[in-house]
Design a protein around this motif. Structure first.
Motif, PDB file in Angstrom:
ATOM      1  N   VAL A  61       1.047  -1.274  -0.188  1.00  0.00           N
ATOM      2  CA  VAL A  61      -0.065   0.169   0.011  1.00  0.00           C
ATOM      3  C   VAL A  61       0.947   1.127  -0.018  1.00  0.00           C
ATOM      4  O   VAL A  61       2.112   1.186   0.551  1.00  0.00           O
ATOM      5  CB  VAL A  61      -0.975  -0.053   1.122  1.00  0.00           C
ATOM      6  N   SER A  62       0.273   2.392  -0.384  1.00  0.00           N
ATOM      7  CA  SER A  62       0.946   3.491  -0.588  1.00  0.00           C
ATOM      8  C   SER A  62       0.461   4.597   0.602  1.00  0.00           C
ATOM      9  O   SER A  62       1.149   5.698   0.710  1.00  0.00           O
ATOM     10  CB  SER A  62       0.827   4.305  -1.961  1.00  0.00           C
ATOM     11  N   GLY A  63      -0.604   3.942   1.306  1.00  0.00           N
ATOM     12  CA  GLY A  63      -0.862   5.162   2.440  1.00  0.00           C
ATOM     13  C   GLY A  63      -2.493   4.412   2.778  1.00  0.00           C
ATOM     14  O   GLY A  63      -2.975   3.476   2.212  1.00  0.00           O
ATOM     15  N   GLY A  64      -3.120   5.224   3.648  1.00  0.00           N
ATOM     16  CA  GLY A  64      -4.550   5.017   4.223  1.00  0.00           C
ATOM     17  C   GLY A  64      -4.596   4.956   5.335  1.00  0.00           C
ATOM     18  O   GLY A  64      -3.964   5.739   6.330  1.00  0.00           O
ATOM     19  N   PHE A  65      -5.916   4.504   6.207  1.00  0.00           N
ATOM     20  CA  PHE A  65      -6.168   4.554   7.459  1.00  0.00           C
ATOM     21  C   PHE A  65      -6.512   3.082   7.974  1.00  0.00           C
ATOM     22  O   PHE A  65      -7.060   2.228   7.019  1.00  0.00           O
ATOM     23  CB  PHE A  65      -7.251   5.369   7.692  1.00  0.00           C
ATOM     24  N   VAL A  66      -6.569   2.903   9.045  1.00  0.00           N
ATOM     25  CA  VAL A  66      -6.793   1.709  10.073  1.00  0.00           C
ATOM     26  C   VAL A  66      -7.692   2.043  11.162  1.00  0.00           C
ATOM     27  O   VAL A  66      -7.367   3.001  11.801  1.00  0.00           O
ATOM     28  CB  VAL A  66      -5.658   0.940  10.204  1.00  0.00           C
ATOM     29  N   GLN A  67      -9.022   1.385  11.354  1.00  0.00           N
ATOM     30  CA  GLN A  67      -9.704   1.176  12.404  1.00  0.00           C
ATOM     31  C   GLN A  67      -9.742  -0.079  13.041  1.00  0.00           C
ATOM     32  O   GLN A  67     -10.292  -1.138  12.391  1.00  0.00           O
ATOM     33  CB  GLN A  67     -10.949   1.872  11.993  1.00  0.00           C
ATOM     34  N   VAL A  68      -9.548  -0.134  14.423  1.00  0.00           N
ATOM     35  CA  VAL A  68      -9.755  -1.470  15.179  1.00  0.00           C
ATOM     36  C   VAL A  68     -10.682  -1.193  16.265  1.00  0.00           C
ATOM     37  O   VAL A  68     -10.717  -0.159  16.748  1.00  0.00           O
ATOM     38  CB  VAL A  68      -8.334  -1.864  15.706  1.00  0.00           C
ATOM     39  N   GLN A  69     -11.867  -2.062  16.254  1.00  0.00           N
ATOM     40  CA  GLN A  69     -12.774  -2.064  17.216  1.00  0.00           C
ATOM     41  C   GLN A  69     -13.397  -3.285  17.274  1.00  0.00           C
ATOM     42  O   GLN A  69     -14.097  -3.816  16.501  1.00  0.00           O
ATOM     43  CB  GLN A  69     -13.845  -0.871  17.043  1.00  0.00           C
ATOM     44  N   LYS A  70     -13.458  -3.964  18.554  1.00  0.00           N
ATOM     45  CA  LYS A  70     -14.146  -4.999  18.991  1.00  0.00           C
ATOM     46  C   LYS A  70     -13.819  -6.065  17.992  1.00  0.00           C
ATOM     47  O   LYS A  70     -14.778  -6.790  17.453  1.00  0.00           O
ATOM     48  CB  LYS A  70     -15.727  -5.034  19.039  1.00  0.00           C
ATOM     49  N   ASN A  71     -12.489  -6.460  17.786  1.00  0.00           N
ATOM     50  CA  ASN A  71     -11.987  -7.648  16.968  1.00  0.00           C
ATOM     51  C   ASN A  71     -12.527  -7.297  15.469  1.00  0.00           C
ATOM     52  O   ASN A  71     -12.325  -8.273  14.534  1.00  0.00           O
ATOM     53  CB  ASN A  71     -12.297  -8.928  17.187  1.00  0.00           C
ATOM     54  N   GLU A  72     -12.885  -6.100  14.949  1.00  0.00           N
ATOM     55  CA  GLU A  72     -13.111  -5.751  13.517  1.00  0.00           C
ATOM     56  C   GLU A  72     -12.015  -4.783  13.169  1.00  0.00           C
ATOM     57  O   GLU A  72     -11.757  -3.788  13.581  1.00  0.00           O
ATOM     58  CB  GLU A  72     -14.289  -5.178  13.385  1.00  0.00           C
ATOM     59  N   VAL A  73     -11.191  -5.229  12.013  1.00  0.00           N
ATOM     60  CA  VAL A  73     -10.094  -4.227  11.625  1.00  0.00           C
ATOM     61  C   VAL A  73     -10.612  -3.700  10.135  1.00  0.00           C
ATOM     62  O   VAL A  73     -10.975  -4.928   9.412  1.00  0.00           O
ATOM     63  CB  VAL A  73      -8.890  -4.911  11.571  1.00  0.00           C
ATOM     64  N   ASN A  74     -10.764  -2.457   9.860  1.00  0.00           N
ATOM     65  CA  ASN A  74     -11.348  -1.953   8.756  1.00  0.00           C
ATOM     66  C   ASN A  74     -10.027  -1.243   8.172  1.00  0.00           C
ATOM     67  O   ASN A  74      -9.301  -0.412   8.884  1.00  0.00           O
ATOM     68  CB  ASN A  74     -12.239  -1.031   8.758  1.00  0.00           C
ATOM     69  N   LEU A  75      -9.625  -1.496   6.850  1.00  0.00           N
ATOM     70  CA  LEU A  75      -8.430  -0.843   6.119  1.00  0.00           C
ATOM     71  C   LEU A  75      -8.871   0.003   5.019  1.00  0.00           C
ATOM     72  O   LEU A  75      -9.628  -0.786   4.298  1.00  0.00           O
ATOM     73  CB  LEU A  75      -7.278  -1.667   6.039  1.00  0.00           C
ATOM     74  N   CYS A  76      -8.676   1.417   4.890  1.00  0.00           N
ATOM     75  CA  CYS A  76      -8.940   1.999   3.619  1.00  0.00           C
ATOM     76  C   CYS A  76      -7.653   2.418   3.167  1.00  0.00           C
ATOM     77  O   CYS A  76      -7.187   3.114   3.612  1.00  0.00           O
ATOM     78  CB  CYS A  76      -9.935   3.172   4.052  1.00  0.00           C
ATOM     79  N   VAL A  77      -7.296   1.621   1.883  1.00  0.00           N
ATOM     80  CA  VAL A  77      -5.990   2.059   1.484  1.00  0.00           C
ATOM     81  C   VAL A  77      -5.775   2.529   0.225  1.00  0.00           C
ATOM     82  O   VAL A  77      -6.664   2.268  -0.600  1.00  0.00           O
ATOM     83  CB  VAL A  77      -5.162   0.464   1.582  1.00  0.00           C
ATOM     84  N   GLU A  78      -4.728   2.902  -0.108  1.00  0.00           N
ATOM     85  CA  GLU A  78      -4.438   3.372  -1.711  1.00  0.00           C
ATOM     86  C   GLU A  78      -3.313   2.297  -1.923  1.00  0.00           C
ATOM     87  O   GLU A  78      -2.438   2.086  -1.328  1.00  0.00           O
ATOM     88  CB  GLU A  78      -3.579   4.741  -1.599  1.00  0.00           C
ATOM     89  N   ILE A  79      -3.380   1.741  -3.137  1.00  0.00           N
ATOM     90  CA  ILE A  79      -2.436   0.808  -3.839  1.00  0.00           C
ATOM     91  C   ILE A  79      -1.659   1.487  -4.855  1.00  0.00           C
ATOM     92  O   ILE A  79      -2.238   2.173  -5.501  1.00  0.00           O
ATOM     93  CB  ILE A  79      -3.147  -0.452  -4.113  1.00  0.00           C
ATOM     94  N   ASP A  80      -0.177   1.194  -4.921  1.00  0.00           N
ATOM     95  CA  ASP A  80       0.530   1.643  -5.659  1.00  0.00           C
ATOM     96  C   ASP A  80       0.074   1.196  -7.269  1.00  0.00           C
ATOM     97  O   ASP A  80      -0.541  -0.032  -7.522  1.00  0.00           O
ATOM     98  CB  ASP A  80       2.134   0.985  -5.585  1.00  0.00           C
TER      99      ASP A  80
END
Length: 80
Positions: A61-80
């Protein structure tokens, strides 16, 4: 187990259960395991590595954000 969803502007890159996720945080790499504390963090350039029942997978990935809550992981990413 963790529920991981990785989304890029083009599509959903991954949606499933994993045992761990290693992400390139903007302040350094960190690992997310079951029962991780809630967190929202920006991501830098690097590899997202996640362990599924079929083995380890990697996504560059070239960047983005991660959110973790109650064993759920969400990634919003930019891909090269």
């Amino acid at each position: 187990m963790l529920k991981l969803k990785i989304v890029s502007p083009e599509r959903v890159e991954f949606d499933g259960e994993v045992t761990s996720v290693l992400v390139p945080g903007s302040m350094g790499q960190f690992e997310i395991l079951t029962n991780h504390a809630p967190i929202i963090s920006s991501l830098g350039k690097g590899a997202v590595v996640y362990a599924t029942k079929d083995g380890k997978q990697q996504l560059l990935v070239s960047g983005g954000f991660v959110q973790v809550q109650k064993n759920e992981v969400n990634l919003c990413v930019e891909i090269d």
